[in-house]
Design a protein around this motif. Structure first.
Motif: not given
Length: 129
Positions: A104-110
């Protein structure tokens, strides 16, 4: 069910797994059907086709809230925002903590969840990128 049995959903946990498929598995019925295919198997079985199964459960008693099958080469990181939106539809609120694994820790998702007034927690990945 959620209302009738007062299922607690202050936190919703989401995870994915790969499901190995033996045999031909090339009988897609429609264009909307998932595609059973080769992907990065969590079992490290490059010889088997697979599908990806994603499930979200409630914080109390792990009551299944939402689940979906994805094509076998779908990256986990691409499923989290969709699952979060499905939980909002189901619960009728954004007022829950979305708990997921390090993917979940991706720039886009967060950024998406934050920009849409959501809350999330996940462990930081063990790699620099």
């Amino acid at each position: 069910m959620i209302q009738a049995f007062e299922i607690q959903s202050q936190a919703c946990h989401n995870d994915t797994t790969s499901v190995s498929v033996y045999g031909d598995a090339d009988n897609n019925k429609t264009e909307e059907s998932i595609r059973i295919g080769f992907g990065h198997s969590k079992k490290h079985r490059s010889d088997l086709k697979q599908l990806i199964w994603s499930m979200s459960v409630s914080s109390i008693h792990a009551f299944p809230l939402f689940q979906k099958a994805y094509s076998g080469n779908t990256a986990d990181v691409s499923t989290y925002v969709e699952q979060w939106h499905k939980l909002i539809e189901l619960l009728g609120s954004r007022d829950f903590l979305y708990v997921a694994d390090s993917k979940l820790i991706s720039h886009q998702s967060m950024a998406h969840i934050h920009d849409h007034e959501g809350f999330f927690v996940a462990p930081a990945p063990m790699y620099e990128s």
